[in-house]
Design a protein around this motif. Sequence first.
Motif, PDB file in Angstrom:
ATOM      1  N   UNK A  91      -2.404  -1.382  14.220  1.00 59.56           N
ATOM      2  CA  UNK A  91      -2.243  -2.787  13.842  1.00 59.56           C
ATOM      3  C   UNK A  91      -3.323  -3.664  14.473  1.00 59.56           C
ATOM      4  N   UNK A  92      -4.030  -3.109  15.460  1.00 56.69           N
ATOM      5  CA  UNK A  92      -4.946  -3.925  16.247  1.00 56.69           C
ATOM      6  C   UNK A  92      -6.305  -4.109  15.563  1.00 56.69           C
ATOM      7  N   UNK A  93      -6.740  -3.113  14.822  1.00 57.02           N
ATOM      8  CA  UNK A  93      -8.026  -3.294  14.139  1.00 57.02           C
ATOM      9  C   UNK A  93      -7.903  -2.865  12.685  1.00 57.02           C
ATOM     10  N   UNK A  94      -8.910  -3.157  11.945  1.00 57.56           N
ATOM     11  CA  UNK A  94      -8.835  -2.834  10.519  1.00 57.56           C
ATOM     12  C   UNK A  94      -9.905  -1.809  10.163  1.00 57.56           C
TER      13      UNK A  94
ATOM     14  N   UNK B 224       0.812  -1.220   0.000  1.00 61.99           N
ATOM     15  CA  UNK B 224       0.000   0.000   0.000  1.00 61.99           C
ATOM     16  C   UNK B 224       0.851   1.277   0.000  1.00 61.99           C
ATOM     17  N   UNK B 225       2.158   1.119   0.075  1.00 62.54           N
ATOM     18  CA  UNK B 225       3.006   2.299   0.271  1.00 62.54           C
ATOM     19  C   UNK B 225       2.922   3.285  -0.897  1.00 62.54           C
ATOM     20  N   UNK B 226       2.806   2.764  -2.115  1.00 59.65           N
ATOM     21  CA  UNK B 226       2.695   3.647  -3.276  1.00 59.65           C
ATOM     22  C   UNK B 226       1.455   4.528  -3.175  1.00 59.65           C
TER      23      UNK B 226
ATOM     24  N   UNK C 274      -3.468  -1.915   5.416  1.00 57.31           N
ATOM     25  CA  UNK C 274      -4.343  -1.318   4.401  1.00 57.31           C
ATOM     26  C   UNK C 274      -5.280  -0.286   5.021  1.00 57.31           C
ATOM     27  N   UNK C 275      -5.840  -0.611   6.196  1.00 61.91           N
ATOM     28  CA  UNK C 275      -6.794   0.302   6.835  1.00 61.91           C
ATOM     29  C   UNK C 275      -6.124   1.624   7.205  1.00 61.91           C
ATOM     30  N   UNK C 276      -4.867   1.553   7.586  1.00 64.38           N
ATOM     31  CA  UNK C 276      -4.138   2.771   7.943  1.00 64.38           C
ATOM     32  C   UNK C 276      -3.967   3.660   6.722  1.00 64.38           C
TER      33      UNK C 276
ATOM     34  N   UNK D 131     -10.650   1.833   9.365  1.00 66.48           N
ATOM     35  CA  UNK D 131     -10.027   3.101   8.971  1.00 66.48           C
ATOM     36  C   UNK D 131     -10.599   4.289   9.718  1.00 66.48           C
ATOM     37  N   UNK D 132     -11.914   4.309   9.867  1.00 71.47           N
ATOM     38  CA  UNK D 132     -12.560   5.466  10.509  1.00 71.47           C
ATOM     39  C   UNK D 132     -12.082   5.586  11.953  1.00 71.47           C
ATOM     40  N   UNK D 133     -11.973   4.450  12.640  1.00 69.23           N
ATOM     41  CA  UNK D 133     -11.537   4.476  14.041  1.00 69.23           C
ATOM     42  C   UNK D 133     -10.085   4.938  14.148  1.00 69.23           C
TER      43      UNK D 133
END
Length: 486
Positions: A406-409, A293-295, A435-437, A411-413
């Motif tokens: 890293x603990x949850x996936x 996801x870095x790109x 990915x969520x980050x 994004x909004x949180x």
Amino acid sequence: MFKVRSLGGIALLALATSGCGLAAAAPQQDTRLPADPTRIEFVDPANISGLAPRTLSGGDDLTRRVRINYPELSGATALNKKLRGDAERRLRAFRENARGVPGAELNVDWELVAAGDVVGVRLRAGRSLTAGRDHATTTFWYDTSTRRALDSIDLLNGDGALDEVARLVRAGLENRGPVVDREQVMPGRARFDSMAFNASGDLVVEFDDCEIAPCSLGRLAVAIPADQASPLLSETGRRAQRDVRRHGQRVAVKRPETAPSPAPAAISNRAGTVDCAKTKCVALTFEDGPGPETGKLLDALREADARATFFVMGSSAVGEPELLRRMAAEGHLIGNHSYQHRDLARLPSSKIAHAFTRTEEVVVAATGARPTLARAPYGSVSTEVRNVARAQGLALVDSDVDPADWRDRDSAAIADRVVERAHPGAIVRLHDTQRATVAAVPDILERLAGKGYTFVTVPELYGSGGMKAGDLYKSGSAPARKQPLT
Ligand code: NI
């Protein structure tokens, strides 16, 4: 399919040889290394196109100290599936075995042992479950003409050949004395799960720590001379042997005899253009990458004209020189996050130093510049870590805003937690491998920009004073408030 990127710029990376478990047995025998036939030469992944490093890490407290790295090769579906399946199996096994073992850790690293018609991927797992740490190697193969992924024993021409290899290995172990249990060298898929070729085409058969001898002996390996091995190989095995002989030297990773000259410039750790004494600054930091996801993350940062600090993990960075160059070119700062994400506070100084230098070599090879910031995995810093960092010219960076992405996936949180906790001078800890980050970043940038924040690299928080090697930084200071009028 797997094209060699360039035959010229090979020599900068130094991933092979010492400290990587390739000695014949105990470290005290390292002096014999130059002539050691069990030494396998690795192919520099930076020279292979269509290769992307992947990481499987734990998503909960029990598996937090798991980092399983493996490569993904474009078009090699069967191999990718095998490597992914192997990583998932290791994670499940760790989850079962690590319950109730505080500080249990698993790191899996990889090397390419062949990258021609036949591709060989050697995985080396280091596991701390009890007092000690043990290492195990597995080598998987992929035949680009049949598109099949294979185990090491598939290099051999059937059961008869395996029996003969086992006999030759037992004979080869005779001079190692009674500490080696040669009875344990039974023909079988699991016992012969790591075989490769050295540059002369000899078949190197290796065994895990504790597998056929006391753990203190470490890796044990036997090289079966090419002329004895050749008649025992399968069709794929013969082509793999030929590839390694023919191309091994050409793309193999070489440790430079002397340090590259001139010495690479250190990346500046002094302030850039933003004066954080007057501006509301926040430093977003991303660690563990680069990842798939870095790109996309770099796109989002560019869109928002935001700069960030990337603490790259050497084992992830090694196949991604373009991404490292892009980070540097777009104004981000690259820091060092060690090679394999091991808990450095549990390592002796020599291994801490190796974890940093190995990563530094990857960054220097890609960008020509040497990182001057480091973040210790898990924020785990000991006196030794600080001393090594000081000696290597690295300022240590922790964080004071950790949304535990890293603990949850969700994004909004993640975005909410970052925006709520951000403050002027904050160092925010995020992972570009999640990915969520990465999906949360555009929202984070927009909302914090709306609150008047400027996104800077870590050293900019510290202004013209800069940062000092060996010191630990958790947070920058807020801009001086104007005294209220009385
Ligand atoms: Ni990390």
